[in-house]
Design a protein around this motif. Structure first.
Motif, PDB file in Angstrom:
ATOM      1  N   ARG A 165      27.976  38.288  55.059  1.00 40.13           N
ATOM      2  CA  ARG A 165      27.017  38.692  54.033  1.00 40.13           C
ATOM      3  C   ARG A 165      26.188  39.881  54.508  1.00 40.13           C
ATOM      4  N   LEU A 166      25.861  40.759  53.575  1.00 41.76           N
ATOM      5  CA  LEU A 166      25.072  41.937  53.896  1.00 41.76           C
ATOM      6  C   LEU A 166      23.631  41.560  54.227  1.00 41.76           C
ATOM      7  N   ALA A 167      23.125  42.094  55.335  1.00 35.78           N
ATOM      8  CA  ALA A 167      21.718  41.881  55.698  1.00 35.78           C
ATOM      9  C   ALA A 167      20.835  42.978  55.122  1.00 35.78           C
ATOM     10  N   LYS A 168      21.448  44.102  54.746  1.00 35.27           N
ATOM     11  CA  LYS A 168      20.728  45.187  54.079  1.00 35.27           C
ATOM     12  C   LYS A 168      21.595  45.682  52.926  1.00 35.27           C
ATOM     13  N   ALA A 169      20.935  46.145  51.864  1.00 34.69           N
ATOM     14  CA  ALA A 169      21.665  46.627  50.697  1.00 34.69           C
ATOM     15  C   ALA A 169      22.459  47.885  51.030  1.00 34.69           C
ATOM     16  N   VAL A 170      23.511  48.131  50.262  1.00 38.39           N
ATOM     17  CA  VAL A 170      24.290  49.359  50.359  1.00 38.39           C
ATOM     18  C   VAL A 170      23.830  50.278  49.228  1.00 38.39           C
ATOM     19  N   LEU A 184      25.215  47.614  46.323  1.00 35.94           N
ATOM     20  CA  LEU A 184      25.461  46.210  46.679  1.00 35.94           C
ATOM     21  C   LEU A 184      24.189  45.656  47.290  1.00 35.94           C
ATOM     22  N   GLY A 185      23.684  44.557  46.748  1.00 38.16           N
ATOM     23  CA  GLY A 185      22.415  44.026  47.196  1.00 38.16           C
ATOM     24  C   GLY A 185      22.509  43.222  48.476  1.00 38.16           C
ATOM     25  N   ARG A 186      21.363  42.982  49.053  1.00 35.98           N
ATOM     26  CA  ARG A 186      21.271  42.139  50.245  1.00 35.98           C
ATOM     27  C   ARG A 186      21.808  40.745  49.926  1.00 35.98           C
ATOM     28  N   HIS A 187      22.452  40.114  50.873  1.00 36.79           N
ATOM     29  CA  HIS A 187      23.040  38.779  50.784  1.00 36.79           C
ATOM     30  C   HIS A 187      24.381  38.755  50.057  1.00 36.79           C
ATOM     31  N   VAL A 188      24.862  39.908  49.561  1.00 35.89           N
ATOM     32  CA  VAL A 188      26.169  39.919  48.895  1.00 35.89           C
ATOM     33  C   VAL A 188      27.251  39.557  49.906  1.00 35.89           C
ATOM     34  N   LEU A 244      27.817  48.562  58.830  1.00 35.39           N
ATOM     35  CA  LEU A 244      27.088  47.685  57.914  1.00 35.39           C
ATOM     36  C   LEU A 244      26.193  46.748  58.710  1.00 35.39           C
ATOM     37  N   TYR A 245      25.007  46.441  58.160  1.00 36.09           N
ATOM     38  CA  TYR A 245      24.161  45.396  58.729  1.00 36.09           C
ATOM     39  C   TYR A 245      24.573  44.069  58.103  1.00 36.09           C
ATOM     40  N   ILE A 246      24.905  43.118  58.974  1.00 36.21           N
ATOM     41  CA  ILE A 246      25.460  41.831  58.544  1.00 36.21           C
ATOM     42  C   ILE A 246      24.531  40.693  58.966  1.00 36.21           C
ATOM     43  N   GLU A 247      24.395  39.683  58.102  1.00 35.89           N
ATOM     44  CA  GLU A 247      23.591  38.508  58.441  1.00 35.89           C
ATOM     45  C   GLU A 247      24.243  37.718  59.569  1.00 35.89           C
ATOM     46  N   ASP A 248      23.406  37.206  60.465  1.00 34.46           N
ATOM     47  CA  ASP A 248      23.889  36.416  61.595  1.00 34.46           C
ATOM     48  C   ASP A 248      22.754  35.499  62.037  1.00 34.46           C
ATOM     49  N   PRO A 249      22.949  34.179  62.056  1.00 29.21           N
ATOM     50  CA  PRO A 249      21.848  33.260  62.368  1.00 29.21           C
ATOM     51  C   PRO A 249      21.221  33.478  63.738  1.00 29.21           C
ATOM     52  N   ASP A 250      21.984  34.008  64.699  1.00 34.92           N
ATOM     53  CA  ASP A 250      21.438  34.220  66.039  1.00 34.92           C
ATOM     54  C   ASP A 250      20.612  35.498  66.143  1.00 34.92           C
TER      55      ASP A 250
END
Length: 364
Positions: free
Chosen positions: A14-19, A28-32, A50-56
């Motif tokens: 999932r995207l951590a920042k919008a495109v 493309l919005g955040r969390h897509v 791309l900035y990607i979501e990552d729990p760590d």
């Protein structure tokens, strides 16, 4: 968030920042959630990172030096004015734009105000999560880099305005070059390269008589490809003959060109571009300015995955302004490649025996 090469992303991330598109509007919005088709398409459109979501690493936050409003305004102004010149060029016209100086002068005040709020921040790679229209985005990036350098160097607001206008419009002459030639993949022929080189003279011609446009800004367009040893163009001048502002722009222009996706190659990472710039220090570029630039660039951007000399792999979580080459790394994997249950951080300014061995191009 983690910064990953687009080609290393996998479906389900999932995207951590919008495109953003080339006008600074969210595409493309955040969390897509990324699909394989989206990943392929973004790569085709020139989005290399791309900035990607990552729990760590969800506590990592990378701030844009410009507000969304200023970025949209800047890209709209650049597209509008540059586009008008391109249309005239297609019609074999060479008209002027009386509003150019006023429009970009007002825009530069907005940019300076935004950057003043982030004064002291390191220059970060700016080509992530953006669809790349090279001429438009490159012009804005070079202006941001150059004004940030000017602020750190101690220029006055008036000087920053002139430097900013010169850097923002340094490539305006390219609006008079065949667009297909600018986007041509592969190696240019000597004749094609010679045609592209004329953008410096064309830019000077466009700007030199514009109302509300400092003449120095026109000289920046003219001189930004001149080099210290006289090997540049269009006149082959050297050393002190080149205006100080043009020397700054030459460095920022080369850096952004190397770290941006081009038709003939993928983008480099900052440390790779800096290595190339340093090979030209004292010959192509002013040596003191290159050293100053190095000290104000985030060689390893926030969120990038790196492998340490210990064999451990982690993500850059913080950067020391006084030592950008020695960031804080959150270790996520042991030398065997196993993910740690409890990640921990290593401050490389405190652990001088540990080095960054290389930047990873894979997700890990």
């Amino acid at each position: 968030m983690r910064l990953l090469p687009t080609k290393s992303c996998v479906p389900g991330m999932r995207l951590a920042k919008a495109v953003f598109n080339e006008d600074g509007v969210i595409l493309l919005g955040r969390h897509v959630e990324l699909s394989q088709a989206l990943i392929i398409r973004l790569g085709q459109l020139g989005v290399d990172f791309l900035y990607i979501e990552d729990p760590d690493t969800d506590d990592i936050d990378v701030n844009d030096p410009l507000s969304d409003e200023t970025r949209r305004k800047a890209l709209t102004e650049i597209r509008t004015h540059f586009g008008a010149f391109m249309e005239d060029s297609a019609k074999k016209k060479f008209s002027r734009a009386p509003a150019l100086g006023k429009s970009f002068g007002n825009l530069m005040q907005m940019i300076i105000d935004d950057l003043k709020e982030n004064q002291g921040a390191l220059i970060m790679l700016m080509n992530m999560n953006v669809l790349n229209n090279y001429v438009y985005q490159h012009s804005l990036n070079v202006s941001i880099y150059t004004v940030m350098l000017g602020m750190a160097f101690g220029y006055t607001r008036e000087e920053l305005t002139v430097l900013g206008l010169g850097s923002l419009l340094h490539d305006i002459g390219k609006t008079k070059i065949n667009w297909a030639l600018l986007r041509k993949p592969g190696v240019l022929t000597p004749e094609e390269y010679k045609e592209i080189q004329t953008h410096t003279e064309l830019g000077f011609k466009l700007l030199k008589d514009e109302p509300n446009m400092p003449l120095i800004a026109a000289h920046c367009a003219f001189q930004h490809h001149e080099r210290i040893d006289g090997s540049g163009y269009p006149r082959g001048i050297k050393g002190a003959e080149i205006h100080e502002y043009a020397k700054w722009i030459a460095i920022a222009d080369s850096y952004d060109a190397m770290t941006t996706h081009r038709a003939h190659r993928e983008a480099m990472l900052p440390h790779q571009a800096m290595e190339i710039l340093f090979t030209g220090a004292g010959t192509l570029y002013d040596q003191k300015k290159i050293a100053f630039f190095r000290d104000h660039v985030a060689i390893y951007p926030m969120g990038i995955t790196v492998t340490l000399s210990t064999g451990e792999k982690g993500v850059v979580t913080d950067i020391h302004p006084a030592a950008p080459q020695r960031p804080v790394v959150r270790v996520l994997f042991n030398p065997a490649g196993e993910r740690l249950a409890q990640p921990y951080e290593v401050d490389l300014t405190q652990k001088l025996t540990i080095m960054i061995d290389h930047v990873d191009a894979a997700a890990g």
